[in-house]
Design a protein around this motif. Structure first.
Motif, mmCIF file in Angstrom:
data_model
loop_
_atom_site.group_PDB
_atom_site.id
_atom_site.type_symbol
_atom_site.label_atom_id
_atom_site.label_comp_id
_atom_site.label_asym_id
_atom_site.label_seq_id
_atom_site.Cartn_x
_atom_site.Cartn_y
_atom_site.Cartn_z
ATOM 1 N N GLY A 92 0.812 -1.217 0.000
ATOM 2 C CA GLY A 92 0.000 0.000 0.000
ATOM 3 C C GLY A 92 0.843 1.264 0.000
ATOM 4 N N ARG A 93 1.984 1.210 0.693
ATOM 5 C CA ARG A 93 2.871 2.382 0.734
ATOM 6 C C ARG A 93 3.523 2.629 -0.627
ATOM 7 N N VAL A 94 3.556 1.609 -1.472
ATOM 8 C CA VAL A 94 4.099 1.755 -2.821
ATOM 9 C C VAL A 94 2.990 2.115 -3.808
ATOM 10 N N THR A 95 1.828 1.488 -3.651
ATOM 11 C CA THR A 95 0.748 1.628 -4.636
ATOM 12 C C THR A 95 0.199 3.040 -4.709
ATOM 13 N N VAL A 96 -0.108 3.631 -3.562
ATOM 14 C CA VAL A 96 -0.726 4.963 -3.585
ATOM 15 C C VAL A 96 0.203 6.009 -4.197
ATOM 16 N N PRO A 97 1.501 6.060 -3.843
ATOM 17 C CA PRO A 97 2.388 7.001 -4.557
ATOM 18 C C PRO A 97 2.435 6.745 -6.062
ATOM 19 N N LEU A 98 2.414 5.469 -6.466
ATOM 20 C CA LEU A 98 2.406 5.167 -7.899
ATOM 21 C C LEU A 98 1.145 5.709 -8.568
ATOM 22 N N VAL A 99 0.008 5.587 -7.898
ATOM 23 C CA VAL A 99 -1.240 6.112 -8.458
ATOM 24 C C VAL A 99 -1.161 7.636 -8.599
ATOM 25 N N LEU A 100 -0.573 8.304 -7.606
ATOM 26 C CA LEU A 100 -0.428 9.754 -7.679
ATOM 27 C C LEU A 100 0.521 10.160 -8.808
ATOM 28 N N VAL A 101 1.626 9.415 -8.968
ATOM 29 C CA VAL A 101 2.543 9.682 -10.082
ATOM 30 C C VAL A 101 1.834 9.446 -11.412
ATOM 31 N N HIS A 102 1.045 8.371 -11.474
ATOM 32 C CA HIS A 102 0.266 8.067 -12.673
ATOM 33 C C HIS A 102 -0.635 9.241 -13.047
ATOM 34 N N ALA A 103 -1.372 9.753 -12.088
ATOM 35 C CA ALA A 103 -2.324 10.833 -12.374
ATOM 36 C C ALA A 103 -1.607 12.117 -12.788
ATOM 37 N N GLU A 104 -0.584 12.513 -12.034
ATOM 38 C CA GLU A 104 0.087 13.783 -12.318
ATOM 39 C C GLU A 104 0.906 13.718 -13.602
ATOM 40 N N SER A 105 1.520 12.565 -13.888
ATOM 41 C CA SER A 105 2.280 12.430 -15.133
ATOM 42 C C SER A 105 1.371 12.565 -16.344
ATOM 43 N N LEU A 106 0.199 11.956 -16.276
ATOM 44 C CA LEU A 106 -0.750 12.074 -17.382
ATOM 45 C C LEU A 106 -1.238 13.507 -17.538
ATOM 46 N N VAL A 107 -1.515 14.162 -16.406
ATOM 47 C CA VAL A 107 -1.972 15.553 -16.477
ATOM 48 C C VAL A 107 -0.912 16.430 -17.151
ATOM 49 N N GLU A 166 -5.479 21.255 -17.120
ATOM 50 C CA GLU A 166 -5.666 20.009 -17.860
ATOM 51 C C GLU A 166 -6.646 19.034 -17.212
ATOM 52 N N PRO A 167 -6.682 18.899 -15.860
ATOM 53 C CA PRO A 167 -7.643 17.957 -15.270
ATOM 54 C C PRO A 167 -9.083 18.215 -15.679
ATOM 55 N N PHE A 168 -9.462 19.493 -15.832
ATOM 56 C CA PHE A 168 -10.836 19.793 -16.233
ATOM 57 C C PHE A 168 -11.088 19.371 -17.679
ATOM 58 N N ALA A 169 -10.056 19.519 -18.527
ATOM 59 C CA ALA A 169 -10.194 19.060 -19.908
ATOM 60 C C ALA A 169 -10.277 17.535 -19.961
ATOM 61 N N MET A 170 -9.522 16.858 -19.097
ATOM 62 C CA MET A 170 -9.534 15.400 -19.082
ATOM 63 C C MET A 170 -10.867 14.853 -18.603
ATOM 64 N N LEU A 171 -11.531 15.561 -17.693
ATOM 65 C CA LEU A 171 -12.821 15.090 -17.192
ATOM 66 C C LEU A 171 -13.843 14.944 -18.311
ATOM 67 N N SER A 172 -13.746 15.806 -19.309
ATOM 68 C CA SER A 172 -14.699 15.734 -20.420
ATOM 69 C C SER A 172 -14.162 14.943 -21.607
ATOM 70 N N GLY A 173 -12.831 14.810 -21.712
ATOM 71 C CA GLY A 173 -12.252 14.180 -22.881
ATOM 72 C C GLY A 173 -11.764 12.761 -22.699
ATOM 73 N N VAL A 174 -11.498 12.329 -21.466
ATOM 74 C CA VAL A 174 -10.996 10.983 -21.199
ATOM 75 C C VAL A 174 -12.146 10.114 -20.697
ATOM 76 N N PRO A 175 -12.344 8.921 -21.269
ATOM 77 C CA PRO A 175 -13.476 8.064 -20.864
ATOM 78 C C PRO A 175 -13.425 7.704 -19.376
ATOM 79 N N ASP A 176 -14.589 7.820 -18.726
ATOM 80 C CA ASP A 176 -14.777 7.381 -17.339
ATOM 81 C C ASP A 176 -13.778 8.048 -16.381
#
Length: 487
Positions: free
Chosen positions: A117-132, A150-160
């Motif tokens: 869990g200490r590895v997974t959550v930082p990876l998820v945060l890196v995943h989100a910010e890198s994509l943004v 960019e997050p607001f644009a992704m909310l409408s442009g990226v599926p789900d």
């Protein structure tokens, strides 16, 4: 005090029986090691396969030769895939699958769960910010404003994307409340309720992960493999954590038979049911107990068996450590009970030696009391083979003392009751520790110490000190057994 079953003295076992005991213990340890290695190899292979498929399908090219934006997107995609992989492994570790529990023990499986869990959550945060940042660079936005726009644009442009964002927020909330200080503040019941949000987080993230054009859906084989993994984890959780406990509780018709006060702040609860031998519970194991009465039904708590299961009743002994445990004193006979379990590998299956030392402190005496009873009844145990050392700050805190005395006396074994205020850097009282030399004091207290299997249970700090003493006394690590039941 609650009455305990009488343990009759047994004749000294022969050499063949002792050899059988040694071989049984060695086979059990070898089986655990081999299956554990296999499980870890499977988990590592899954991770390697995830990364390899991503690199094969063009991810490696983007990472090496792509533009700055493409590289960030590739980092985000790869960290997302690895995070999902680790998250599913986490959930499988927490699903209480019996063969995982037997190999690692519940404490070690949940420790691995927390580490991941200490590895997974930082990876998820890196995943989100890198994509943004990557998508912002592709869209020509400067980095200093792109991360916000960019997050607001992704909310409408990226599926789900909306459900994925909610999933991310839930995972961060779980991570924050899992910090030790936060866990103590919110309490077990609230922490457990928040932690159930992990199931919702994974469920909410699935549509985003399986949307058209995602890394998982580019290949039919890869998509089928991921779906199979999701189904495996979901089925394990649904069956082992939810369906089976209900089925067992209904089948065995569990209810509270009586509640006995052991000390001013400790109570024993005896639960009776039908055909309890089918549960195959052993001394040293624990259940997740849920009592269907006001104030207790909402959360299940892990409490060890404090008596050897006899096929008709199960007994737990609980010290008042919070609102939930204190309410057990008011349980009424006839209250229905739901259980999950039995869990844990803190059993005599690990035993490889004829002589056994049982070490307990505080309420850690509960599984030790059950193990003492089982060992005293084992044909491989001769009079004097079992030594129990029970540590408490004062005599009034020695719960189950009378029962331990009866088990020891009838089996011809030894019981040492050690009371006195805590001594800094020592797990023994001052009059026994002799200046903090715990290893020498223990060796004097227990002759032939290195020829014993050692089982210990108590507060984590106390157990750490005991482990240090045993290592200094040169007791082999393979002969030291414990499980830590902290949440």
């Amino acid at each position: 005090m609650a009455a305990s079953p009488q343990t009759q003295p047994l004749p000294a076992p022969g050499r063949a029986r002792r050899r059988q005991l040694h071989l049984r213990g060695r086979r059990h340890q070898q089986w655990r090691a081999r299956v554990g290695d296999l499980l870890e190899l499977l988990a590592a292979s899954l991770l390697v396969a995830t990364v390899s498929v991503f690199l094969r399908d063009g991810g490696g090219q983007h990472l090496v030769t792509g533009s700055w934006g493409s590289r960030l997107v590739a980092v985000g995609q790869l960290t997302g895939l690895v995070a999902v992989d680790l998250l599913l492994v986490q959930m499988l570790l927490a699903a209480r699958v019996p063969w995982v529990d037997r190999v690692y023990g519940s404490d070690r499986a949940l420790k691995a769960h927390r580490v991941l869990g200490r590895v997974t959550v930082p990876l998820v945060l890196v995943h989100a910010e890198s994509l943004v940042l990557g998508y912002a660079a592709r869209d020509g936005m400067p980095w200093w404003s792109g991360w916000l726009r960019e997050p607001f644009a992704m909310l409408s442009g990226v599926p789900d994307m909306l459900t994925a964002t909610i999933a991310l927020a839930l995972l961060v909330l779980i991570a924050v409340t899992s910090v030790r200080a936060a866990m103590r503040r919110v309490g077990y019941e609230r922490w457990h309720l928040v932690h159930l949000g992990a199931y919702a987080a994974v469920t909410l993230a699935i549509p985003h992960q399986l949307s058209v054009g995602s890394d998982i859906t580019r290949s039919g084989l890869v998509r089928a493999a991921w779906l199979g993994l999701y189904v495996l984890v979901a089925a394990s959780i649904a069956w082992w954590r939810f369906a089976l406990p209900v089925v067992r509780s209904v089948r065995h018709r569990l209810y509270v038979e009586r509640v006995v006060q052991e000390t001013p702040d400790t109570w024993s609860v005896t639960v009776r049911g039908r055909d309890l031998g089918a549960l195959q519970a052993r001394a040293g194991q624990f259940f997740q107990w849920r009592f269907l009465t006001r104030g207790l039904w909402a959360a299940a708590h892990p409490w060890s068996l404090s008596a050897q299961p006899d096929g008709r009743t199960l007994r737990l002994t609980v010290r008042e450590l919070g609102d939930h445990s204190s309410r057990l004193a008011g349980l009424r006979p006839g209250t229905r009970v739901l259980v999950e379990g039995p869990y844990g590998a803190f059993t005599t299956h690990r035993r490889t030696r004829r002589r056994v030392l049982l070490l307990a402190a505080g309420i850690g005496v509960t599984p030790i009391r059950a193990l003492a009873e089982e060992l005293a009844r084992d044909p491989a145990t001769a009079p004097g083979d079992v030594t129990v050392v029970y540590r408490a700050d004062q005599a009034s805190q020695l719960a189950l003392r009378q029962e331990l005395d009866e088990v020891s006396r009838h089996g011809g074994h030894r019981l040492h009751l050690l009371t006195g205020p805590p001594v800094r850097g020592s797990w023994l009282p001052e009059h026994v520790g002799r200046g903090g030399d715990d290893a020498s004091a223990l060796a004097e207290l227990v002759p032939h110490l290195r020829e014993h299997d050692v089982y210990l249970c108590g507060p984590p700090v106390w157990m750490d000190l005991v482990h240090t003493s045993l290592r200094r006394a040169r007791v082999p690590r393979a002969h030291i057994h414990d499980e830590r039941f902290s949440w």
